[in-house]
Design a protein around this motif. Structure first.
Motif, PDB file in Angstrom:
ATOM      1  N   UNK A 105     -27.149  95.259  29.391  1.00  0.00           N
ATOM      2  CA  UNK A 105     -28.153  94.986  30.420  1.00  0.00           C
ATOM      3  C   UNK A 105     -28.641  96.289  31.055  1.00  0.00           C
ATOM      4  N   UNK A 106     -27.716  97.160  31.418  1.00  0.00           N
ATOM      5  CA  UNK A 106     -28.102  98.416  32.056  1.00  0.00           C
ATOM      6  C   UNK A 106     -28.901  99.304  31.111  1.00  0.00           C
ATOM      7  N   UNK A 107     -28.624  99.224  29.824  1.00  0.00           N
ATOM      8  CA  UNK A 107     -29.336 100.038  28.841  1.00  0.00           C
ATOM      9  C   UNK A 107     -30.743  99.514  28.557  1.00  0.00           C
ATOM     10  N   UNK A 108     -30.965  98.203  28.721  1.00  0.00           N
ATOM     11  CA  UNK A 108     -32.208  97.599  28.235  1.00  0.00           C
ATOM     12  C   UNK A 108     -33.095  96.947  29.296  1.00  0.00           C
ATOM     13  N   UNK A 109     -32.545  96.662  30.448  1.00  0.00           N
ATOM     14  CA  UNK A 109     -33.334  95.995  31.481  1.00  0.00           C
ATOM     15  C   UNK A 109     -34.341  96.977  32.082  1.00  0.00           C
ATOM     16  N   UNK A 110     -35.600  96.572  32.169  1.00  0.00           N
ATOM     17  CA  UNK A 110     -36.620  97.464  32.718  1.00  0.00           C
ATOM     18  C   UNK A 110     -37.309  96.881  33.951  1.00  0.00           C
ATOM     19  N   UNK A 111     -36.675  95.878  34.572  1.00  0.00           N
ATOM     20  CA  UNK A 111     -37.212  95.301  35.792  1.00  0.00           C
ATOM     21  C   UNK A 111     -36.803  96.087  37.020  1.00  0.00           C
ATOM     22  N   UNK A 112     -36.925  95.478  38.198  1.00  0.00           N
ATOM     23  CA  UNK A 112     -36.703  96.182  39.451  1.00  0.00           C
ATOM     24  C   UNK A 112     -35.510  95.672  40.263  1.00  0.00           C
ATOM     25  N   UNK A 113     -34.764  94.707  39.745  1.00  0.00           N
ATOM     26  CA  UNK A 113     -33.639  94.159  40.498  1.00  0.00           C
ATOM     27  C   UNK A 113     -32.466  95.134  40.543  1.00  0.00           C
ATOM     28  N   UNK A 114     -31.791  95.189  41.692  1.00  0.00           N
ATOM     29  CA  UNK A 114     -30.469  95.794  41.747  1.00  0.00           C
ATOM     30  C   UNK A 114     -29.492  94.813  41.101  1.00  0.00           C
ATOM     31  N   UNK A 115     -28.345  95.327  40.681  1.00  0.00           N
ATOM     32  CA  UNK A 115     -27.358  94.480  40.010  1.00  0.00           C
ATOM     33  C   UNK A 115     -25.983  94.702  40.624  1.00  0.00           C
ATOM     34  N   UNK A 116     -25.327  93.615  41.006  1.00  0.00           N
ATOM     35  CA  UNK A 116     -23.928  93.667  41.407  1.00  0.00           C
ATOM     36  C   UNK A 116     -23.070  93.235  40.221  1.00  0.00           C
ATOM     37  N   UNK A 117     -21.953  93.921  40.042  1.00  0.00           N
ATOM     38  CA  UNK A 117     -21.069  93.645  38.906  1.00  0.00           C
ATOM     39  C   UNK A 117     -19.682  93.319  39.426  1.00  0.00           C
ATOM     40  N   UNK A 118     -19.111  92.241  38.925  1.00  0.00           N
ATOM     41  CA  UNK A 118     -17.766  91.822  39.325  1.00  0.00           C
ATOM     42  C   UNK A 118     -16.693  92.769  38.773  1.00  0.00           C
ATOM     43  N   UNK A 119     -15.490  92.592  39.291  1.00  0.00           N
ATOM     44  CA  UNK A 119     -14.267  93.145  38.721  1.00  0.00           C
ATOM     45  C   UNK A 119     -14.223  94.661  38.741  1.00  0.00           C
ATOM     46  N   UNK A 163     -39.473  84.330  37.955  1.00  0.00           N
ATOM     47  CA  UNK A 163     -39.553  83.055  38.677  1.00  0.00           C
ATOM     48  C   UNK A 163     -39.507  83.251  40.187  1.00  0.00           C
ATOM     49  N   UNK A 164     -38.608  84.137  40.630  1.00  0.00           N
ATOM     50  CA  UNK A 164     -38.405  84.351  42.059  1.00  0.00           C
ATOM     51  C   UNK A 164     -38.847  85.780  42.402  1.00  0.00           C
ATOM     52  N   UNK A 165     -40.121  85.952  42.684  1.00  0.00           N
ATOM     53  CA  UNK A 165     -40.683  87.289  42.882  1.00  0.00           C
ATOM     54  C   UNK A 165     -40.110  87.992  44.109  1.00  0.00           C
ATOM     55  N   UNK A 166     -39.527  87.239  45.037  1.00  0.00           N
ATOM     56  CA  UNK A 166     -38.959  87.795  46.247  1.00  0.00           C
ATOM     57  C   UNK A 166     -37.542  88.348  46.051  1.00  0.00           C
ATOM     58  N   UNK A 167     -36.927  88.058  44.910  1.00  0.00           N
ATOM     59  CA  UNK A 167     -35.531  88.430  44.675  1.00  0.00           C
ATOM     60  C   UNK A 167     -35.392  89.944  44.546  1.00  0.00           C
ATOM     61  N   UNK A 168     -34.384  90.503  45.189  1.00  0.00           N
ATOM     62  CA  UNK A 168     -34.139  91.942  45.142  1.00  0.00           C
ATOM     63  C   UNK A 168     -32.897  92.310  44.334  1.00  0.00           C
ATOM     64  N   UNK A 169     -32.018  91.331  44.120  1.00  0.00           N
ATOM     65  CA  UNK A 169     -30.728  91.644  43.496  1.00  0.00           C
ATOM     66  C   UNK A 169     -30.215  90.424  42.762  1.00  0.00           C
TER      67      UNK A 169
END
Length: 319
Positions: A221-235, A182-188
């Motif tokens: 998510x880390x095992x199966x996601x094949x997109x290009x976004x970086x991911x921040x994780x809480x806690x 939806x948001x092609x500009x999103x990086x993370x």
């Protein structure tokens, strides 16, 4: 200090696609909960027990800023901060003071911000992409507002946070893929966790996702996601990524979020913000420095910090 009960660590394993790293350099943040007013009524809201009509006065905010010059980062919270009666005046003042501003909003009133106050960084959290219940913060219902806000200034920054609970966690991977489309500009994107703030460490509250399920969902998510976004994780104080924390060049001070509420009550820790401590702030008072050890975990790291998981396929990164 007393540690919170039953806090366990969960190891998250990364594959060759990811590089886990510490959040950027430690930075104290001043969280101003500007108003008790909100235009939604979300279950287990962080501020559910503080909703009302009070708001911080501009005079008190100016005094707090002047007496706490060490805070370069100021987060504007609610309720809904865009309902704060002096929001435009406040943003203008903070910009004049060269503060790094983040505005945490549900996005409904996003385009009420005048263009002369931009650029601005906003953070929008959501549970669902589409829903008839406004309290589920359906992201795609405000997609046009997000795009319009982003188009107003090339340097406007939008941060999206997927909050997981018992209702939506099985959809997390699908939601991330659809948000990226939806948001092609999103990086993370940030993967957050909804908890009941009156009893934060209790996994046995209806609707609340357990820490164990949160860790399992992040791993999935880390095992199966094949997109290009970086991911921040809480806690970061609960999840561990096998990082060599003791040898890392990292500032281990804790309690980096100082919270001031609309009634001028004060919490030295984001994870104590729900407590009715009757600790009130004198606006002419310098807020205490951070602690060396977390009162919840007994560790030398702030439980409110995030781990940034960099996607090696993004920006042409190599292992």
């Amino acid at each position: 200090m007393t540690k919170s009960k039953n806090i366990k660590n969960f190891l998250i394993k990364t594959n060759d696609k990811w590089e886990a790293t510490f959040q950027d350099k430690f930075e104290e943040s001043l969280l101003l909960f500007l108003t008790e007013k909100c235009n939604l009524n979300c279950q287990n809201c962080f501020m559910a027990n503080k909703m009302g009509e009070k708001e911080l006065s501009m005079d008190n905010i100016v005094s707090i800023i002047k007496n706490n010059k060490r805070f370069k980062k100021v987060d504007l919270m609610g309720g809904e901060p865009l309902l704060y009666s002096s929001i435009n005046k406040l943003i203008k003042y903070l910009k004049e003071e060269n503060k790094d501003i983040s505005l945490y909003t549900n996005g409904v009133l996003l385009n009420s911000i005048p263009e002369n106050l931009m650029p601005l960084r906003v953070c929008i959290s959501f549970y669902e992409l589409e829903s008839s219940e406004a309290s589920r913060k359906p992201l795609f219902e405000i997609a046009d507002k997000i795009e319009k806000f982003r188009a107003k200034h090339k340097d406007n920054i939008i941060k999206l946070v997927l909050l997981l609970d018992e209702t939506n966690y099985t959809n997390a991977l699908d939601y991330i893929n659809k948000v990226e489309d939806k948001f092609s500009w999103l990086k993370k994107i940030t993967i957050g966790l909804m908890r009941n703030e009156d009893d934060y460490w209790n996994d046995n509250i209806p609707g609340v996702l357990s820490f164990k399920k949160y860790a399992e969902t992040v791993q999935m998510i880390l095992d199966n996601y094949d997109g290009k976004l970086d991911i921040d994780v809480f806690l970061k104080g609960v999840l561990t990524f096998g990082l060599d924390e003791e040898n890392a060049e990292y500032d281990y001070r804790t309690n980096r979020f100082k919270c001031v509420f609309a009634d001028m009550s004060y919490s030295e820790c984001l994870f104590n913000a729900h407590l009715n401590t009757e600790q009130y702030l004198d606006a002419n008072y310098e807020l205490p420095k951070c602690l060396d050890t977390c009162q919840h975990t007994g560790k030398k790291k702030c439980i409110a910090d995030k781990v940034r998981v960099l996607n090696r396929s993004n920006y042409g990164r190599e292992k």
